[in-house]
Design a protein around this motif. Structure first.
Motif, mmCIF file in Angstrom:
data_model
loop_
_atom_site.group_PDB
_atom_site.id
_atom_site.type_symbol
_atom_site.label_atom_id
_atom_site.label_comp_id
_atom_site.label_asym_id
_atom_site.label_seq_id
_atom_site.Cartn_x
_atom_site.Cartn_y
_atom_site.Cartn_z
ATOM 1 N N GLY A 34 52.348 33.549 32.185
ATOM 2 C CA GLY A 34 52.587 34.649 31.271
ATOM 3 C C GLY A 34 51.773 35.912 31.532
ATOM 4 N N ARG A 35 51.206 36.021 32.710
ATOM 5 C CA ARG A 35 50.383 37.194 33.042
ATOM 6 C C ARG A 35 51.067 38.018 34.135
ATOM 7 N NH1 ARG A 35 44.885 34.181 34.115
ATOM 8 N NH2 ARG A 35 46.358 32.711 34.999
ATOM 9 N N GLU A 36 52.200 38.616 33.757
ATOM 10 C CA GLU A 36 53.032 39.316 34.722
ATOM 11 C C GLU A 36 52.335 40.535 35.325
ATOM 12 O OE1 GLU A 36 57.628 40.828 35.011
ATOM 13 O OE2 GLU A 36 57.045 39.394 33.467
ATOM 14 N N GLN A 37 51.613 41.297 34.527
ATOM 15 C CA GLN A 37 50.924 42.477 35.066
ATOM 16 C C GLN A 37 49.908 42.094 36.128
ATOM 17 O OE1 GLN A 37 49.297 44.567 31.709
ATOM 18 N NE2 GLN A 37 51.178 45.738 31.386
ATOM 19 N N GLU A 38 49.164 41.011 35.881
ATOM 20 C CA GLU A 38 48.191 40.557 36.872
ATOM 21 C C GLU A 38 48.883 40.094 38.148
ATOM 22 O OE1 GLU A 38 48.131 39.762 33.682
ATOM 23 O OE2 GLU A 38 46.099 39.722 32.913
ATOM 24 N N ALA A 39 50.067 39.489 37.991
ATOM 25 C CA ALA A 39 50.814 39.018 39.161
ATOM 26 C C ALA A 39 51.176 40.186 40.064
ATOM 27 C CB ALA A 39 52.079 38.285 38.711
ATOM 28 N N TRP A 40 51.758 41.229 39.477
ATOM 29 C CA TRP A 40 52.195 42.360 40.289
ATOM 30 C C TRP A 40 51.007 43.150 40.833
ATOM 31 C CZ3 TRP A 40 56.170 40.230 41.445
ATOM 32 C CH2 TRP A 40 57.141 39.786 40.564
ATOM 33 N N ARG A 41 49.924 43.211 40.070
ATOM 34 C CA ARG A 41 48.721 43.901 40.561
ATOM 35 C C ARG A 41 48.144 43.145 41.763
ATOM 36 N NH1 ARG A 41 45.207 43.559 36.300
ATOM 37 N NH2 ARG A 41 46.699 44.805 35.180
ATOM 38 N N SER A 42 48.085 41.825 41.654
ATOM 39 C CA SER A 42 47.576 41.013 42.764
ATOM 40 C C SER A 42 48.450 41.153 43.997
ATOM 41 C CB SER A 42 47.498 39.541 42.357
ATOM 42 O OG SER A 42 46.573 39.367 41.327
ATOM 43 N N LEU A 43 49.755 41.146 43.782
ATOM 44 C CA LEU A 43 50.666 41.307 44.905
ATOM 45 C C LEU A 43 50.437 42.656 45.589
ATOM 46 C CD1 LEU A 43 53.078 40.069 46.458
ATOM 47 C CD2 LEU A 43 54.556 41.374 44.915
ATOM 48 N N ALA A 44 50.326 43.707 44.804
ATOM 49 C CA ALA A 44 50.110 45.042 45.367
ATOM 50 C C ALA A 44 48.778 45.140 46.101
ATOM 51 C CB ALA A 44 50.181 46.093 44.256
ATOM 52 N N ASP A 45 47.754 44.443 45.595
ATOM 53 C CA ASP A 45 46.428 44.492 46.215
ATOM 54 C C ASP A 45 46.349 43.694 47.514
ATOM 55 O OD1 ASP A 45 45.536 46.058 44.142
ATOM 56 O OD2 ASP A 45 44.486 44.421 43.102
ATOM 57 N N MET A 46 47.069 42.582 47.584
ATOM 58 C CA MET A 46 46.873 41.659 48.700
ATOM 59 C C MET A 46 48.021 41.600 49.697
ATOM 60 S SD MET A 46 44.964 38.463 46.831
ATOM 61 C CE MET A 46 45.954 38.325 45.345
ATOM 62 N N TRP A 47 49.163 42.203 49.378
ATOM 63 C CA TRP A 47 50.327 42.141 50.261
ATOM 64 C C TRP A 47 50.426 43.432 51.062
ATOM 65 C CZ3 TRP A 47 52.826 37.611 50.652
ATOM 66 C CH2 TRP A 47 54.009 37.577 51.391
ATOM 67 N N PRO A 48 50.957 43.403 52.273
ATOM 68 C CA PRO A 48 51.126 44.646 53.040
ATOM 69 C C PRO A 48 51.941 45.672 52.233
ATOM 70 C CG PRO A 48 51.532 42.744 54.437
ATOM 71 C CD PRO A 48 51.387 42.231 53.036
ATOM 72 N N ALA A 49 51.410 46.871 52.105
ATOM 73 C CA ALA A 49 51.983 47.895 51.223
ATOM 74 C C ALA A 49 53.446 48.201 51.519
ATOM 75 C CB ALA A 49 51.147 49.172 51.315
#
Length: 87
Positions: free
Chosen positions: A16-31
């Motif tokens: 249930g922590r969707e914002q953290e999911a997308w933030r983590s993806l943006a931080d750790m995945w190739p832009a």
């Protein structure tokens, strides 16, 4: 490394922590690839366990709850030959 990032994102999404999911993806995945992988995650999620749920379950009326039975067990310690018990 990518598998670990996806595990983190899925953990956030399914807790249930969707914002953290997308933030983590943006931080750790190739832009340059974030939009594609986010779309793929959303597509997989739409076909996953959430798609199989009818909706929110209803609460059980008061007084009709099922409680777990708890048994009070007593342990009897038997003497072991050759061992002196501590007192």
């Amino acid at each position: 490394m990518k598998a670990k990032v996806l595990e983190i994102v899925w953990s956030y999404l399914y807790s249930g922590r969707e914002q953290e999911a997308w933030r983590s993806l943006a931080d750790m995945w190739p832009a340059l690839d974030v939009d594609r992988i986010r779309a793929a995650i959303l597509n997989a999620r739409a076909r996953g366990i959430r798609a199989q749920v009818d909706g929110v379950s209803t609460a059980i009326p008061s007084g009709r709850e099922i409680h777990a039975k708890i048994f009070d067990a007593t342990t009897i310690v038997a003497a072991t030959p050759g061992v002196t018990p501590k007192t």
